[in-house]
Design a protein around this motif. Structure first.
Motif: not given
Length: 443
Positions: A409-412, A426-430, A377-384
């Protein structure tokens, strides 16, 4: 004149018969002489089955079992004892102990109608031990002691001595067997307690004591096939054969073509089934079942899926279990063989992993790594670090918007209400993880 000559010849013939008759003996019956040598095991049982069948078929008056054994396996001894007990109603069963009848050998001797011993022979030492050489569990010992007593009683002998042979808690200090030792009787001691009908020096003396001196003695020895069977069906040899077979077949899977390992494996299996078939333990149905299982296992090399191979392996194991003399022992033997095969596979893969042949088709070596061009899947690290708004409550999962984009998304961990600002941390895969954004003073 002619008549006188004929009378003369007739008288001469009669006188000759009178002179020769005292030195002539006529075999009035048949006696079978059968050796019991080495370990008492299932292969010996198969040979003795043939011996008793032949003696009964030819209306023998007696069968003499010449015993020279240190003992063996109690299950095999029990089956042989049944043969002896069944035959005793039709012929006399005699035990001739020429050296020793210990353990299972003593048990067999006690099932005979008469026992004769060489001067140096001994009988006894019948304590039951397991395959590791340790005393068997209490339950097995109790059953064996009862069997020894029953064997003595079945032939009219006092059971106390048979019990002392298997139970070292019986005090027989008179015969060098105080508490803590199993009873072993010499020829004279056995005669004294009526466990021996006489001390003899050879087979002829056995026959004389038993009232069979004029009998025709038929020596019956194991055939070559039966000797081979005794070796092959020995409980110690069975796991060795199966281990060689499994290791040979595993090695063959790693080798191009068909060579020595395959021949070694198939030969071991052939010997196993040959011995167990001749001994009467395995039938042709078990062989057919094994061949079908092997064929399915080979088919697995060409047909992907795994189910065919599993079914084939299961059929092979079932056929081996039912081909053995003892179900439990066969299960242990198969486990040993499988363990050795696994060790062999590990060693081969460790040292010859790059030279695998058939196993290259069975083992998946490709890895779905990014280096190989695989992306799950696309790793959306640019969203951090981006700031967004919760479009739905996050409990902890929900939907947020970042710019014009809706993102799952999910909360912390904490609850975030709708319309609250959130920050992507944080971004962990999807998986996009956010926390509620607290505006700093001056923003």
């Amino acid at each position: 004149m002619k008549k006188t000559r004929m009378i003369g010849w007739l008288l001469l013939l009669i006188m000759s018969l009178v002179l020769i008759a005292p030195s002539m003996t006529f075999a009035s019956s048949k006696v079978y002489h059968v050796p019991i040598e080495g370990e008492v095991e299932k292969g010996l049982q198969a040979f003795l089955q043939r011996a008793f069948n032949e003696a009964l078929k030819n209306n023998a008056e007696a069968i003499v079992l010449e015993i020279h054994t240190p003992g063996g396996f109690t299950d095999a001894a029990d089956e042989i004892a049944k043969l002896m007990d069944q035959a005793r109603s039709k012929l006399k069963v005699i035990a001739f102990i020429n050296t020793k009848a210990h353990s299972a050998g003593a048990f067999l001797a006690l099932h005979a109608d008469e026992i004769y011993m060489m001067p140096s022979a001994t009988i006894g030492a019948a304590g039951i031990i397991d395959s590791a050489g340790n005393a068997a569990e209490e339950k097995a010992q109790s059953a064996w002691i009862a069997q020894m007593k029953a064997a003595a009683e079945s032939s009219g002998r006092k059971p106390i001595y048979a019990e002392a042979m298997a139970n070292k808690n019986i005090d027989m200090e008179k015969y060098r067997a105080p508490v803590g030792k199993f009873l072993t009787l010499s020829a004279e001691e056995a005669k004294e307690v009526k466990y021996s009908n006489g001390t003899v020096h050879n087979m002829q003396e056995v026959l004389e004591h038993a009232g069979l001196a004029n009998s025709e003695v038929i020596d019956l020895n194991p055939m070559i096939a039966e000797k081979i069977v005794r070796i092959i069906t020995n409980p110690v040899v069975v796991p060795i054969l199966l281990s060689i077979a499994s290791l040979g077949l595993v090695l063959e899977l790693y080798s191009p073509g068909f060579g020595v390992p395959g021949i070694m494996g198939l030969s071991s299996l052939g010997l196993f089934f040959f011995g167990h078939t001749i001994a009467g333990f395995a039938g042709y149905e078990t062989i057919i079942l094994f061949v079908v299982g092997l064929a399915l296992l080979i088919a697995e090399l060409f047909i992907p899926g795994g189910i065919i191979g599993i079914i084939g392996g299961a059929l092979m194991i079932i056929s081996l279990l039912f081909a053995g003399a003892n179900f439990v022992h066969m299960a242990y033997s198969i486990l040993i063989a499988m363990f050795i095969a696994v060790i062999g596979m590990v060693i081969i893969m460790k040292f010859f992993g790059k030279k695998l042949h058939v196993f290259n088709k069975l083992v998946l070596k490709d890895a779905t790594t990014t280096e190989e061009g695989y992306v799950s899947n696309v790793n959306r690290i640019e969203l951090i670090g981006k700031i967004g708004t919760a479009l739905t409550p996050l409990r902890p999962a929900g939907v947020i918007s970042v710019g014009a984009e809706r993102i799952d998304a999910v909360s912390e961990g904490s609850y975030i209400d709708v319309e609250k600002k959130v920050e992507v941390i944080k971004v962990e895969g999807s998986r996009i993880v956010v926390r509620e954004y607290k505006e700093k003073a001056g923003e």
